[in-house]
Design a protein around this motif. Structure first.
Motif, mmCIF file in Angstrom:
data_model
loop_
_atom_site.group_PDB
_atom_site.id
_atom_site.type_symbol
_atom_site.label_atom_id
_atom_site.label_comp_id
_atom_site.label_asym_id
_atom_site.label_seq_id
_atom_site.Cartn_x
_atom_site.Cartn_y
_atom_site.Cartn_z
ATOM 1 N N SER A 1 0.885 -1.004 0.180
ATOM 2 C CA SER A 1 0.095 0.255 -0.060
ATOM 3 C C SER A 1 0.685 1.114 -0.011
ATOM 4 C CB SER A 1 -0.946 -0.053 1.238
ATOM 5 O OG SER A 1 -1.265 -1.136 1.489
ATOM 6 N N VAL A 2 0.781 2.298 -1.132
ATOM 7 C CA VAL A 2 1.538 3.266 -1.179
ATOM 8 C C VAL A 2 0.497 4.683 -0.226
ATOM 9 C CG1 VAL A 2 2.948 4.727 -2.366
ATOM 10 C CG2 VAL A 2 2.394 2.677 -3.362
ATOM 11 N N VAL A 3 1.037 5.292 0.589
ATOM 12 C CA VAL A 3 0.018 5.781 1.386
ATOM 13 C C VAL A 3 0.895 7.746 1.295
ATOM 14 C CG1 VAL A 3 -0.876 6.719 3.117
ATOM 15 C CG2 VAL A 3 -0.119 4.503 3.312
ATOM 16 N N VAL A 4 0.425 8.123 0.196
ATOM 17 C CA VAL A 4 0.925 9.513 0.623
ATOM 18 C C VAL A 4 0.159 10.933 0.676
ATOM 19 C CG1 VAL A 4 0.743 11.455 -2.076
ATOM 20 C CG2 VAL A 4 1.208 8.752 -2.288
ATOM 21 N N PRO A 5 0.389 11.727 2.231
ATOM 22 C CA PRO A 5 -0.540 12.508 2.171
ATOM 23 C C PRO A 5 -0.363 14.207 1.754
ATOM 24 C CG PRO A 5 2.121 12.273 3.447
ATOM 25 C CD PRO A 5 1.775 11.828 2.681
ATOM 26 N N ALA B 1 -18.087 7.432 1.994
ATOM 27 C CA ALA B 1 -18.235 6.329 3.187
ATOM 28 C C ALA B 1 -17.542 7.132 4.528
ATOM 29 C CB ALA B 1 -17.990 4.580 2.447
ATOM 30 N N ALA B 2 -18.177 7.077 5.236
ATOM 31 C CA ALA B 2 -17.680 7.446 6.495
ATOM 32 C C ALA B 2 -16.417 6.321 6.886
ATOM 33 C CB ALA B 2 -18.536 8.036 7.698
ATOM 34 N N THR B 3 -15.451 6.545 8.098
ATOM 35 C CA THR B 3 -14.723 5.066 8.586
ATOM 36 C C THR B 3 -14.393 5.287 9.590
ATOM 37 O OG1 THR B 3 -14.032 3.941 6.466
ATOM 38 C CG2 THR B 3 -12.694 3.975 7.753
ATOM 39 N N GLY B 4 -14.642 5.455 10.732
ATOM 40 C CA GLY B 4 -14.401 5.703 12.125
ATOM 41 C C GLY B 4 -13.691 4.927 12.745
ATOM 42 N N LEU B 5 -12.163 6.175 13.155
ATOM 43 C CA LEU B 5 -10.561 5.589 12.737
ATOM 44 C C LEU B 5 -10.075 5.411 14.481
ATOM 45 C CD1 LEU B 5 -8.934 7.267 9.574
ATOM 46 C CD2 LEU B 5 -10.133 5.010 9.455
ATOM 47 N N ALA C 1 -4.687 3.488 8.286
ATOM 48 C CA ALA C 1 -5.441 2.467 8.743
ATOM 49 C C ALA C 1 -6.683 2.012 7.300
ATOM 50 C CB ALA C 1 -6.489 3.830 9.505
ATOM 51 N N VAL C 2 -7.044 2.453 6.496
ATOM 52 C CA VAL C 2 -7.664 1.820 5.752
ATOM 53 C C VAL C 2 -6.729 0.566 4.426
ATOM 54 C CG1 VAL C 2 -9.504 3.513 5.847
ATOM 55 C CG2 VAL C 2 -7.906 3.961 3.656
ATOM 56 N N ALA C 3 -5.211 1.342 5.059
ATOM 57 C CA ALA C 3 -4.719 0.424 4.098
ATOM 58 C C ALA C 3 -5.111 -0.764 3.936
ATOM 59 C CB ALA C 3 -2.840 0.788 3.659
ATOM 60 N N GLY D 1 -15.813 -6.676 10.081
ATOM 61 C CA GLY D 1 -14.487 -7.467 9.887
ATOM 62 C C GLY D 1 -13.626 -7.323 8.603
ATOM 63 N N GLU D 2 -13.628 -6.765 7.754
ATOM 64 C CA GLU D 2 -12.626 -6.198 7.304
ATOM 65 C C GLU D 2 -11.622 -5.228 7.703
ATOM 66 O OE1 GLU D 2 -14.349 -4.355 4.193
ATOM 67 O OE2 GLU D 2 -15.279 -5.005 3.071
ATOM 68 N N VAL D 3 -12.396 -4.227 8.638
ATOM 69 C CA VAL D 3 -11.327 -3.380 10.103
ATOM 70 C C VAL D 3 -10.630 -4.239 10.680
ATOM 71 C CG1 VAL D 3 -11.513 -1.847 11.529
ATOM 72 C CG2 VAL D 3 -13.067 -1.490 9.782
ATOM 73 N N LYS D 4 -11.188 -5.295 11.649
ATOM 74 C CA LYS D 4 -10.327 -5.722 12.145
ATOM 75 C C LYS D 4 -9.359 -6.506 11.324
ATOM 76 C CE LYS D 4 -10.762 -9.696 15.528
ATOM 77 N NZ LYS D 4 -11.839 -10.619 15.819
ATOM 78 N N ALA D 5 -9.265 -7.027 10.321
ATOM 79 C CA ALA D 5 -8.487 -7.982 9.446
ATOM 80 C C ALA D 5 -7.353 -7.076 9.596
ATOM 81 C CB ALA D 5 -8.319 -8.822 8.694
ATOM 82 N N ARG D 6 -7.518 -6.065 8.876
ATOM 83 C CA ARG D 6 -6.529 -4.838 8.603
ATOM 84 C C ARG D 6 -5.740 -4.745 9.971
ATOM 85 N NH1 ARG D 6 -10.651 -0.897 5.668
ATOM 86 N NH2 ARG D 6 -11.028 -2.518 3.261
#
Length: 309
Positions: A6-10, A65-69, A114-116, A163-168
């Motif tokens: 995953s390439v994360v770019v701020p 899509a809102a994602t609580g981090l 967090a979403v990668a 489930g996706e968030v837990k796996a990540r």
């Protein structure tokens, strides 16, 4: 094919270069199997101008899509971070996430992480470019992927979004006890400008990196995802988050690899502020931080000095 990298770019007001940046990542990703690389763009501007430009580059309108981090431990508590549905860059097969994050490079990188979904997280500054062969080299260095000892990402735990968030955010089992496998790394520094001064800056910076094992963010730091998350991600600092995470890596007894391949970073900061002045300021900031001056105080001094220039 599992996502290996995953390439994360701020980004902050980088709409003028985001399409070229996505194309750069896409070209590098072509050296790996389709689907092995994804791009995550984390925008810290409230108006989301870079994400708007990214939508145009993607060629289609994505739904939010809102994602609580806050629960991940990788982003500060507060407003929810918005994550765009995954889209594909210009029909190339490169998955792209767009994330609206709290402003601040550390917060943006953590929000992107967090979403990668990758086994490896590579943090790329918007004004840095990587050489051909960069992505395979990173995976080989960390022992990830087919033929390099990687085990692939684990399956989804549970079902649905939870489930996706837990796996990540599950630990991938990497520990300092895994002999010979680095937990993180970075590229050799190169500055995109001619002149003796810049060659001296490069040489001294790369020598310092070899001696102190503290490469900086403009060298495209990368981590095994489990190592990064076990350390809590980047510390929530206004400056020196890249230095501090390297310190934490050493304290956790994880190995660091420094690639001979060069990450080429823009000289725009040196040009805007003056090459000598910018270099000396950076040296002072790093020295003061090493002596224990809090990053918050250094950030106020940095902003004041920058505003006075």
């Amino acid at each position: 094919m599992p996502v290996l990298l995953s390439v994360v770019v701020p980004v902050l007001h980088e709409g003028h270069r985001i399409a070229e940046l996505a194309g750069h990542v896409c070209a590098l990703a072509a050296e790996l199997p389709p689907g092995a690389v994804e791009l995550v763009v984390a925008d810290g501007a409230p108006e989301g101008d870079t994400l708007a430009a990214l939508k145009l580059a993607l060629g289609e309108k994505a739904s939010l899509a809102a994602t609580g981090l806050a629960a991940t431990g990788l982003a500060p508590a507060g407003p929810l971070v918005s994550g765009e549905a995954v889209k594909e860059f210009s029909g190339t097969g490169l998955p792209v996430h767009a994330v609206a994050a709290p402003r601040g490079r550390a917060r943006q990188m953590n929000a992107g992480a967090a979403v990668a979904r990758g086994e490896v997280l590579l943090f790329l500054h918007a004004d840095t470019r990587l050489p051909d062969g960069a992505f395979p080299a990173v995976l080989r260095a960390l022992g990830v992927g087919g033929g390099t000892g990687g085990s692939g990402i684990s399956g989804i735990a549970g079902s649905g979004r939870a489930g996706e968030v837990k796996a990540r955010h599950a630990d991938d089992g990497v520990s300092p006890a895994v002999s010979g496998i680095p937990g993180a790394g970075a590229f050799t520094l190169s500055i995109d400008a001619p002149g003796t001064w810049f060659r001296v800056v490069e040489a001294l910076a790369n020598l310092r990196n070899r001696l102190t094992r503290t490469p900086y963010g403009d060298q495209a730091q990368f981590f095994r995802a489990g190592v990064f998350r076990a350390m809590g991600g980047y510390p929530d600092l206004p400056l020196m988050e890249d230095v501090e995470i390297m310190r934490r890596l050493r304290r956790a007894d994880h190995r660091l690899t420094l690639l001979d391949l060069r990450a080429v970073t823009s000289a725009r900061r040196w040009r805007d502020e003056g090459a000598v002045r910018c270099t000396l300021r950076n040296v002072c900031l790093r020295l003061l931080y090493a002596l224990g001056v809090p990053a918050q105080i250094l950030a106020r001094w940095y902003r004041a000095r920058k505003g006075a220039s």
